[in-house]
Design a protein around this motif. Structure first.
Motif, PDB file in Angstrom:
ATOM      1  N   ALA A   1       0.931  -0.936  -0.149  1.00  0.00           N
ATOM      2  CA  ALA A   1      -0.036  -0.068  -0.091  1.00  0.00           C
ATOM      3  C   ALA A   1       0.823   1.305  -0.267  1.00  0.00           C
ATOM      4  CB  ALA A   1      -0.922   0.111   1.191  1.00  0.00           C
ATOM      5  N   ARG A   2       0.137   2.424  -0.353  1.00  0.00           N
ATOM      6  CA  ARG A   2       0.642   3.751  -0.076  1.00  0.00           C
ATOM      7  C   ARG A   2       0.134   4.165   1.012  1.00  0.00           C
ATOM      8  NH1 ARG A   2      -0.540   7.607  -4.216  1.00  0.00           N
ATOM      9  NH2 ARG A   2      -2.327   6.233  -4.792  1.00  0.00           N
ATOM     10  N   VAL A   3       0.798   4.547   2.112  1.00  0.00           N
ATOM     11  CA  VAL A   3       0.442   4.935   3.471  1.00  0.00           C
ATOM     12  C   VAL A   3       0.646   6.287   3.939  1.00  0.00           C
ATOM     13  CG1 VAL A   3       0.711   4.084   5.822  1.00  0.00           C
ATOM     14  CG2 VAL A   3       0.943   2.525   4.046  1.00  0.00           C
ATOM     15  N   VAL A   4      -0.655   6.795   4.191  1.00  0.00           N
ATOM     16  CA  VAL A   4      -0.514   8.393   4.725  1.00  0.00           C
ATOM     17  C   VAL A   4      -0.544   8.340   6.046  1.00  0.00           C
ATOM     18  CG1 VAL A   4      -1.875  10.408   4.713  1.00  0.00           C
ATOM     19  CG2 VAL A   4      -2.298   9.005   2.704  1.00  0.00           C
ATOM     20  N   LEU A   5       0.876   8.862   6.596  1.00  0.00           N
ATOM     21  CA  LEU A   5       1.031   8.833   7.956  1.00  0.00           C
ATOM     22  C   LEU A   5       0.519  10.185   8.397  1.00  0.00           C
ATOM     23  CD1 LEU A   5       4.831   8.052   7.677  1.00  0.00           C
ATOM     24  CD2 LEU A   5       3.012   6.337   8.125  1.00  0.00           C
TER      25      LEU A   5
END
Length: 242
Positions: A32-36
């Motif tokens: 996944a692309r993960v937004v922190l």
């Protein structure tokens, strides 16, 4: 890399440390692309350098409603879509009720309860429009069983329990799955606020889990076929008895 979440965008609050960071690592490993999402801008920048281009920092102060209102626009601007929202951030107050102060309760309740409500409310329109999405909330075993040494924390997690399952039932018809992961004691900064005798006893007995155990459970929830909803996962250290 497993690829189980390839093409997905996951946003996680409280992602700069603890369970949030463990879940971010697990989702990145799954493709996944993960937004922190966190207020700790400096830590987010360090993590972006460490975790790579698929880790996307978004600075939000969950205690500030005006800042929360910027969260979803930032996610869409930086990632283009949102498939999974993990409302993970929280704080802890335990011990004897008379040894804590109501002002401290207010801050915890705002983060554990109001910020969950606000952030979930913010992401749902996007998911409803797309007719798909997952919302996961980090709760606690205290949301299922009153823990006598943490009455205000227990109350906050019971509020979350009610919210999650009422919301789950409202939004299932839109293709949005809503569930809750409820760990027992996890070795994070939050347990440092335990009464010392409780923490010493838990460490001596081996009754604390690693945050990775929670992250693996969250990944399990997210990777079920769309006709299956994991509504509750309660994870306890083997010797922890409530």
């Amino acid at each position: 890399m497993s690829g189980k979440l390839s093409g997905k965008v996951v946003a996680i609050t409280g992602a700069a440390s603890g369970i949030g960071l463990a879940c971010a690592r697990e989702c990145l490993e799954a493709g996944a692309r993960v937004v922190l999402v966190d207020r700790a801008a400096g830590e987010l920048e360090k993590l972006r350098a460490e975790l790579g281009q698929n880790a996307i920092p978004v600075v939000v102060d969950l205690l500030d409603p005006a800042s929360v209102a910027t969260m979803m626009p930032q996610i869409l601007e930086k990632a283009g879509q949102l498939d999974v929202f993990h409302a993970n951030a929280g704080s802890y107050i335990g011990g004897d009720l008379l040894d804590s102060h109501p002002d401290d309760w207010d801050r915890m309740l705002q983060l554990n309860v109001n910020a969950v409500f606000r952030t979930v409310h913010a992401v749902l329109p996007h998911m409803v429009e797309r007719r798909t999405g997952d919302v996961v909330v980090t709760s606690s075993v205290a949301g299922h069983e009153p823990i006598h040494w943490e009455p205000i924390y227990t109350a906050s997690k019971n509020a979350v329990y009610a919210f999650v399952h009422a919301t789950r039932r409202q939004f299932a018809k839109h293709g949005v799955r809503v569930g809750m992961v409820s760990p027992g004691p996890v070795m994070t900064a939050l347990v440092q606020d335990w009464p010392k005798e409780n923490l010493d006893r838990a460490i001596a007995a081996g009754n604390l889990m690693d945050a990775k155990e929670v992250a693996e459970a969250v990944l399990f929830m997210l990777t079920r076929t769309r006709n299956v909803t994991i509504r509750d996962v309660v994870i306890l250290p083997a010797g922890f008895d409530v």
